[in-house]
Structures are given as C-alpha cells and as structure tokens.
Motif scaffolding. Structure first.
Motif, PDB file in Angstrom:
ATOM      1  N   GLY A   1       7.864 -43.012  20.231  1.00 35.79           N
ATOM      2  CA  GLY A   1       6.777 -42.059  20.131  1.00 35.79           C
ATOM      3  C   GLY A   1       6.047 -42.132  18.811  1.00 35.79           C
ATOM      4  N   SER A   2       6.338 -43.118  17.997  1.00 32.92           N
ATOM      5  CA  SER A   2       5.676 -43.256  16.707  1.00 32.92           C
ATOM      6  C   SER A   2       5.635 -44.717  16.295  1.00 32.92           C
ATOM      7  CB  SER A   2       6.427 -42.455  15.633  1.00 32.92           C
ATOM      8  OG  SER A   2       5.921 -42.750  14.349  1.00 32.92           O
ATOM      9  N   SER A   3       4.555 -45.080  15.614  1.00 31.06           N
ATOM     10  CA  SER A   3       4.441 -46.458  15.136  1.00 31.06           C
ATOM     11  C   SER A   3       4.901 -46.580  13.682  1.00 31.06           C
ATOM     12  CB  SER A   3       2.987 -46.935  15.269  1.00 31.06           C
ATOM     13  OG  SER A   3       2.127 -46.117  14.491  1.00 31.06           O
ATOM     14  N   GLU A   4       5.351 -45.472  13.098  1.00 26.87           N
ATOM     15  CA  GLU A   4       5.828 -45.516  11.706  1.00 26.87           C
ATOM     16  C   GLU A   4       7.294 -45.923  11.670  1.00 26.87           C
ATOM     17  OE1 GLU A   4       4.515 -42.416   9.017  1.00 26.87           O
ATOM     18  OE2 GLU A   4       6.506 -42.368   8.087  1.00 26.87           O
ATOM     19  N   VAL A   5       7.610 -46.881  10.813  1.00 28.71           N
ATOM     20  CA  VAL A   5       8.972 -47.404  10.705  1.00 28.71           C
ATOM     21  C   VAL A   5       9.433 -47.298   9.252  1.00 28.71           C
ATOM     22  CG1 VAL A   5      10.460 -49.405  11.096  1.00 28.71           C
ATOM     23  CG2 VAL A   5       8.469 -49.042  12.553  1.00 28.71           C
ATOM     24  N   GLN A   6      10.667 -46.878   9.056  1.00 25.22           N
ATOM     25  CA  GLN A   6      11.245 -46.794   7.706  1.00 25.22           C
ATOM     26  C   GLN A   6      12.518 -47.625   7.668  1.00 25.22           C
ATOM     27  OE1 GLN A   6      14.262 -44.976   6.700  1.00 25.22           O
ATOM     28  NE2 GLN A   6      13.986 -45.582   4.563  1.00 25.22           N
ATOM     29  N   ILE A   7      12.627 -48.497   6.662  1.00 28.14           N
ATOM     30  CA  ILE A   7      13.798 -49.353   6.496  1.00 28.14           C
ATOM     31  C   ILE A   7      14.369 -49.106   5.101  1.00 28.14           C
ATOM     32  CG2 ILE A   7      14.675 -51.718   6.519  1.00 28.14           C
ATOM     33  CD1 ILE A   7      12.339 -52.517   8.274  1.00 28.14           C
ATOM     34  N   ASP A   8      15.655 -48.813   5.024  1.00 24.53           N
ATOM     35  CA  ASP A   8      16.279 -48.488   3.736  1.00 24.53           C
ATOM     36  C   ASP A   8      16.125 -49.622   2.727  1.00 24.53           C
ATOM     37  OD1 ASP A   8      17.098 -46.016   4.660  1.00 24.53           O
ATOM     38  OD2 ASP A   8      19.073 -46.720   5.272  1.00 24.53           O
ATOM     39  N   ASN A   9      16.400 -50.854   3.155  1.00 27.23           N
ATOM     40  CA  ASN A   9      16.344 -52.007   2.261  1.00 27.23           C
ATOM     41  C   ASN A   9      15.812 -53.232   2.991  1.00 27.23           C
ATOM     42  OD1 ASN A   9      18.163 -51.172  -0.299  1.00 27.23           O
ATOM     43  ND2 ASN A   9      19.109 -50.382   1.572  1.00 27.23           N
ATOM     44  N   VAL A  10      14.888 -53.926   2.348  1.00 30.66           N
ATOM     45  CA  VAL A  10      14.431 -55.239   2.830  1.00 30.66           C
ATOM     46  C   VAL A  10      14.697 -56.226   1.706  1.00 30.66           C
ATOM     47  CG1 VAL A  10      12.483 -56.636   3.590  1.00 30.66           C
ATOM     48  CG2 VAL A  10      12.643 -54.237   4.292  1.00 30.66           C
ATOM     49  N   LEU A  11      15.397 -57.301   2.018  1.00 30.07           N
ATOM     50  CA  LEU A  11      15.774 -58.294   1.019  1.00 30.07           C
ATOM     51  C   LEU A  11      15.264 -59.668   1.437  1.00 30.07           C
ATOM     52  CD1 LEU A  11      17.537 -58.712  -1.620  1.00 30.07           C
ATOM     53  CD2 LEU A  11      19.369 -59.421  -0.066  1.00 30.07           C
ATOM     54  N   ALA A  12      14.504 -60.297   0.559  1.00 28.94           N
ATOM     55  CA  ALA A  12      14.083 -61.683   0.770  1.00 28.94           C
ATOM     56  C   ALA A  12      14.992 -62.565  -0.074  1.00 28.94           C
ATOM     57  CB  ALA A  12      12.623 -61.872   0.363  1.00 28.94           C
ATOM     58  N   ALA A  13      15.942 -63.216   0.573  1.00 26.39           N
ATOM     59  CA  ALA A  13      16.935 -64.040  -0.131  1.00 26.39           C
ATOM     60  C   ALA A  13      17.281 -65.242   0.731  1.00 26.39           C
ATOM     61  CB  ALA A  13      18.196 -63.226  -0.417  1.00 26.39           C
ATOM     62  N   GLY A  14      17.538 -66.384   0.074  1.00 25.15           N
ATOM     63  CA  GLY A  14      17.882 -67.583   0.824  1.00 25.15           C
ATOM     64  C   GLY A  14      16.805 -67.984   1.803  1.00 25.15           C
ATOM     65  N   ASP A  15      15.542 -67.648   1.489  1.00 18.74           N
ATOM     66  CA  ASP A  15      14.389 -67.959   2.338  1.00 18.74           C
ATOM     67  C   ASP A  15      14.475 -67.276   3.707  1.00 18.74           C
ATOM     68  OD1 ASP A  15      13.257 -69.731   0.359  1.00 18.74           O
ATOM     69  OD2 ASP A  15      14.836 -71.159   0.922  1.00 18.74           O
ATOM     70  N   ARG A  16      15.142 -66.158   3.745  1.00 20.62           N
ATOM     71  CA  ARG A  16      15.219 -65.342   4.949  1.00 20.62           C
ATOM     72  C   ARG A  16      14.889 -63.897   4.592  1.00 20.62           C
ATOM     73  NH1 ARG A  16      20.782 -67.165   8.131  1.00 20.62           N
ATOM     74  NH2 ARG A  16      20.094 -69.255   8.750  1.00 20.62           N
ATOM     75  N   ILE A  17      14.634 -63.085   5.613  1.00 25.35           N
ATOM     76  CA  ILE A  17      14.367 -61.663   5.431  1.00 25.35           C
ATOM     77  C   ILE A  17      15.532 -60.881   6.032  1.00 25.35           C
ATOM     78  CG2 ILE A  17      12.810 -59.739   5.875  1.00 25.35           C
ATOM     79  CD1 ILE A  17      11.557 -61.831   4.089  1.00 25.35           C
ATOM     80  N   TYR A  18      16.163 -60.061   5.223  1.00 27.64           N
ATOM     81  CA  TYR A  18      17.281 -59.230   5.674  1.00 27.64           C
ATOM     82  C   TYR A  18      16.894 -57.756   5.587  1.00 27.64           C
ATOM     83  CZ  TYR A  18      20.106 -63.447   4.852  1.00 27.64           C
ATOM     84  OH  TYR A  18      20.619 -64.718   4.856  1.00 27.64           O
ATOM     85  N   THR A  19      17.396 -56.960   6.517  1.00 28.97           N
ATOM     86  CA  THR A  19      17.231 -55.508   6.428  1.00 28.97           C
ATOM     87  C   THR A  19      18.615 -54.862   6.442  1.00 28.97           C
ATOM     88  OG1 THR A  19      17.130 -54.998   8.805  1.00 28.97           O
ATOM     89  CG2 THR A  19      15.067 -55.692   7.720  1.00 28.97           C
ATOM     90  N   PHE A  20      18.700 -53.695   5.792  1.00 26.22           N
ATOM     91  CA  PHE A  20      19.962 -52.957   5.726  1.00 26.22           C
ATOM     92  C   PHE A  20      19.683 -51.480   5.991  1.00 26.22           C
ATOM     93  CE2 PHE A  20      20.211 -56.595   2.896  1.00 26.22           C
ATOM     94  CZ  PHE A  20      21.419 -57.189   3.228  1.00 26.22           C
TER      95      PHE A  20
END
Length: 300
Positions: free
Chosen positions: A76-95
């Motif tokens: 019901g919403s297009s807003e997204v919240q992610i605690d942590n985004v990490l760009a490491a080892g040429d990849r994107i990680y979320t936590f």
C-alpha cells in the motif's frame, strides 16, 4: 550518521512534557529497542569495514515509482526503508536489524512465539526491500546483485529451528558472515552510491506532527541526556544543571534544545522568542533569546 527516528524523539520529548498513554509507552519502548539495535549493529559493521574501500548507507529511505514493482501494491505504499545498505566486494548488501527481547521459532513463511502463537513472516519485509532496491538500481541504469539479510542482534535471544541460511545473521554467526561480506570493492562504486544518495528521501511520509497542542505541553527546561522529568536547576545566570545526571548546560544550549523540541513536535509551529520563552516556562527571557538571535548565535 544514523538519526534518531522522529516518532521516537517526539515521544521522548512528550514523556517529559506530558503524560504518555499505555499505547504510546509501548510504542516508545519498541522504537527505543529498535534504534538501540540499529546503533549496536552500526558499531559492529563499522568495525568490520574500517579501512576498507566500501560504502555504508544508513537508514536508507526511498520512493520507488516503478509501476512494475508489485511489492508496493501489496504494502500500500511505494516508500521503502532499509536499515543498512553496504556496497562491498562489488556487490550491494542490505541488512534489516531486529533487536527482539523474546525468543522465536523459525518458519519458512510465518514465524511463531515459543508459546505457539503466530508472529509474522519476517522474510516478507526483507524480500520487499530487495525487490524494491533492485528496481531502483535498474532504474538508474546499473546492474548489481542485491543480497539481503535479516539480522538479530540481541545475544540473549534464541531462534529455534533456525536453518543455516546465509541471509540469516545471529550473534553466534555474525563474525563469520560479516568477515566474508566486508571486503573492499575492486572497482569504483561511487557512481551507484551517488545515485542512491540522490534518490534518498529527506522526509518520510510517516514523519508527522505529534498529536498534541502547544497549550497541552508542560513548560520548562529539561535534560535531553536522560529521562528525568525534573526541571534543570539554575546554577548561575549562565548555566543550568541536571540533578539526575549532573550534565551542565549553558543558556545557549538550553535555547537550542527548546528550538529543536518545538520543531520536532510540529515543524509548522511558529518559533519566536516569545514562544520559546513561554515553552521554557519563563526560565529564559524573550529578551535573552532576541539578543542571541541578533548576535547570529541562533536562527529562527
């Protein structure tokens, strides 16, 4: 730097300046525990990435306008919240960080309390984050693999029947998992990080004014370092002191806290020398506030 959630900050102010209801008390406890867990994981993750060529985005909030993103239809919403985004080892990680004070039983769809009652599907939030971030990144012309994780930071919590899944992190496996994830990028990843930063929402649709009128607030000057509801004591014409934690405040610091509290509770409220003085319960005169404003030491 991670900012305290607006709702939590509002409740902390209202705890000193009004009486919280049972629902508000529970919400404050939940938000406080969640924020403490995020800070704890920040500390752990920052230690692992120290000195590495990586990028760490904290509390990344964005709006995904891609009509193909079906996750927003479900939520019901297009807003997204992610605690942590990490760009490491040429990849994107979320936590996604959880700091629960209760034990859980793992389930591939729905998780359960140890008493048997159903909790909820914790993977749904993580899957939505991954899907939405994938859309956002592709919308910017980038092609990255997004790997999402669910992180439990409370060492006193037990997750029963937990399988050995790479995207589930608990205190006992956190060191091994983060050691593999936290490696330097081989290539320059600044362009995708700059793009993500450009899509960051400055203000969330959920950041609303506190449900209180100015007239209903308890006026006075209080310590923002502790939960004491006692007013600060005037030590001398230039200094205040908290009787609970002994923290000292200059008159200027007190004025800045008062301004911040007013804007936090309701950014549409007029913030004038007269209102600030009234908010202080007369502890700081409007003439003193005007003088600081005239000298350029405060902005109204």
């Amino acid at each position: 730097m991670r900012k305290i959630p607006l709702k939590l900050k509002q409740l902390q102010i209202l705890e000193q300046r009004s009486t919280l209801g049972e629902t508000e008390e529970k919400e404050k406890e939940k938000l406080s525990r969640g924020y403490a867990g995020e800070l704890e994981f920040d500390k752990i993750l920052d230690a692992y990435v120290s000195g590495l060529d990586v990028y760490h985005l904290k509390d990344f909030r964005f709006k995904n306008d891609d009509a193909r993103d079906l996750t927003k239809v479900v939520s019901g919403s297009s807003e997204v919240q992610i605690d942590n985004v990490l760009a490491a080892g040429d990849r994107i990680y979320t936590f996604e960080v959880k700091n629960f004070a209760f034990d859980l039983i793992y389930g591939s769809k729905n998780w359960h309390f140890t008493g048997g009652s159903e909790y909820k599907d914790l993977s749904m939030q993580v899957n939505r984050q991954r899907s939405s971030l994938n859309f956002l990144i592709r919308d910017g012309g980038f092609n990255y693999e997004v790997i999402s994780h669910l992180v439990f930071v409370n060492p006193q919590q037990t997750i029963y029947n937990m399988p050995n899944l790479k995207n589930l992190i608990v205190p006992s496996n956190m060191g091994r998992r983060l050691a593999k994830i936290c490696v330097s990028n081989r290539y320059d990843q600044s362009s995708v990080v700059d793009y993500l930063d450009s899509r960051r929402l400055v203000k969330s649709m959920y950041d609303l004014p506190a449900n209180v009128s100015f007239e209903a607030l308890r006026c006075g000057v209080f310590c923002y370092r502790c939960d004491s509801t006692a007013e600060l004591e005037r030590v001398n014409p230039y200094k205040y002191c908290c009787s609970s934690c002994t923290k000292e405040f200059t008159v200027l610091e007190v004025i800045l806290v008062l301004i911040d509290e007013l804007k936090t509770l309701n950014e549409s409220w007029e913030v004038s020398p007269a209102r600030i003085s009234a908010f202080s319960g007369g502890a700081v005169s409007s003439s003193t506030i005007r003088r600081y404003k005239r000298d350029g030491r405060i902005l109204l």
